[in-house]
Design an enzyme around this catalytic site. Structure first.
Site: not given
Ligand SMILES: NC(=O)c1ccc[n+]([C@@H]2O[C@H](COP(=O)([O-])OP(=O)(O)OC[C@H]3O[C@@H](n4cnc5c(N)ncnc54)[C@H](O)[C@@H]3O)[C@@H](O)[C@H]2O)c1
Length: 434
Positions: A263
């Protein structure tokens, strides 16, 4: 309008999997869908890939109403509402990379059904939900606002911090229409005590970027102050503690080796990129980036300075890095500043190894993969160790007992008994001068 009871979650990472489990625990029918078959296998084997979700909690959700499948068999068209929680990274030139969001939208486009609610939850720039995301969905022939509802609801989870997860954290939601906002808010009301309705998806997208850019800019501000304190012979940690006694108008941020994770080093660039489309340069973001991305190099300079004190060069020295995750007490090492610290140390001729109880293998910024070494062995073979992450699980007492020289980038030596000129701290100089 009937109540939404069936939810599909696309993307089962740090954000999507906890969301799926929370909805399942609230009694809704949940289908979790991920493009990565390995992720689906791991979850269905009841092994939680996420620190904050125990295997038991995952298993209980799977035994109840959570079904997890990969994209080839996912049926988001059967759900009343679909949440999209896929990554939003940046490119090498720090531009938004919406490819996962667009791919998820394309997947959904071919399965979209009239009457559904679609909620984007990935952090992104204002205009994504009603712009490119909507465009792809509408290629289905269905129209947002008329045939299906569309909203944006950012995530606020803070992995590794139980106090900032769960239902007590207020949620924001902005729909394209009042009905979309109401539906998304009603659904999130199953898992959050407070849901705040905004006037549009754009406002909700911007609010999330404000939250994370605020952190990035303030971290840069104290990092810069740390550099100044070193020059002035002041202890930035003492100064911050003192300022933090003010009961109003001050918020505590601490310096360190840089920013990491999915992030803070990423999201602000979604905003500065979007700002440029409005002929606007966000100088705060550019400046904060310069300072924060410069911190790993400063940590390496401190290692060289510490060795110099011993009459030694960095070239040829054996350096042990303590902690490579992007923050304390988590296994997530994405965009960790340690990657740059390790690569820069190696580039300047040091032999580098690391210890991290949470991260078994780690790739540095030059692409070199190393495995975590046991602490005792690392201490016995290092000329200097660098505290990069203040994990509770590192045996710090052993570090201060045995290491001749410690460079401390995160003030983990505060309050410990150390020897004169043993510990060189970022932002503060020698902890105990000679
Ligand atoms: N990690 C955090 O602390 C956090 C906090 C707030 C917001 N976010 C936001 O949330 C979003 C997700 O982040 P995250 O940390 O969960 O990511 P992550 O990488 O942990 O998980 C994303 C998942 O999505 C899957 N994926 C990717 N493309 C895909 C598709 N086309 N169809 C289906 N699945 C798909 C991946 O295989 C993965 O398992 C991002 O935009 C991030 O900025 C993250």
């Amino acid at each position: 309008m009937a109540t939404d009871r069936r939810v599909a979650i696309i993307g089962l990472g740090y954000v999507g999997l906890p969301l799926a489990i929370a909805f399942a625990e609230a009694g809704l029918e949940v289908e979790g869908i991920d493009v990565a078959a390995s992720r689906v296998r791991e979850v269905n084997a009841r092994r939680s890939p996420i620190d904050d979700i125990s295997d038991e909690r995952l298993a209980a959700a799977l035994d109840a109403n959570l079904r997890v499948v990969d994209s080839s068999v996912g049926r988001p068209g059967d759900a009343d509402a679909v949440f999209v929680c896929v990554p939003t990274p940046i490119t090498a030139t720090k531009d938004p990379d919406l490819a996962p969001v667009i791919q998820a939208a394309e997947f959904l486009r071919d399965r979209l059904r009239a009457g559904q609610l679609v909620v984007l939850q990935s952090t992104t720039y204002p205009g994504t939900t009603t712009g490119p995301f909507r465009q792809v969905l509408e290629a289905s022939g269905l129209h947002a606002g008329a045939d299906f509802d569309l909203a944006f609801a950012p995530e606020r989870v803070n992995p590794g911090d139980p106090a900032s997860s769960g239902r007590t954290i207020p949620r924001l939601v902005g729909g394209m229409t009042p009905e979309a906002t109401r539906r998304a808010a009603a659904l999130l009301g199953h898992i959050n005590d407070v849901v705040i309705e905004l006037s549009s998806p754009d406002a909700a997208e911007m609010a999330k970027l404000l939250e994370n850019t605020f952190r990035n800019v303030n971290i840069a501000f104290v990092n810069n102050l740390a550099l100044l304190c070193e020059r002035m012979g002041l202890d930035v940690w003492e100064v911050i503690d003192a300022a933090a006694t003010k009961p109003f108008g001050f918020m505590r941020f601490t310096p360190g080796p840089g920013v990491g994770g999915h992030c803070i080093p990423v999201d602000p660039y979604y905003l500065s990129w979007r700002a440029r489309e409005f002929d606007f340069t966000d100088r705060f973001i550019e400046l904060a980036g310069d300072i924060n991305f410069g911190m790993p190099r400063h940590v390496v300079d401190l290692v060289a300075e510490g060795l110099n004190d011993r009459g030694r060069a960095l070239k040829g020295a054996r350096v042990g890095v303590l902690g490579v995750a992007f923050k304390p007490n988590v296994q997530d090492a994405r965009n960790s500043p340690a990657a740059e610290v390790l690569a820069l140390l190696a580039e300047r001729g040091a032999t580098v190894a690391y210890h991290d109880p949470h991260v078994a293998a780690f790739t540095d910024a030059a692409g070199v993969v190393r495995e975590s070494r046991p602490l005792d062995g690392l201490l016995a073979t290092s000329d200097v160790v660098v505290a990069v992450v203040a994990h509770r699980a590192i045996r710090w007492e052993a570090v201060y007992d045995r290491a001749d020289l410690v460079v401390d980038a995160v003030n983990v030596s505060a309050g410990r008994s150390t020897r004169p000129r043993q510990v060189l701290r970022l932002g503060a100089g020698w902890l105990v001068p000679a």
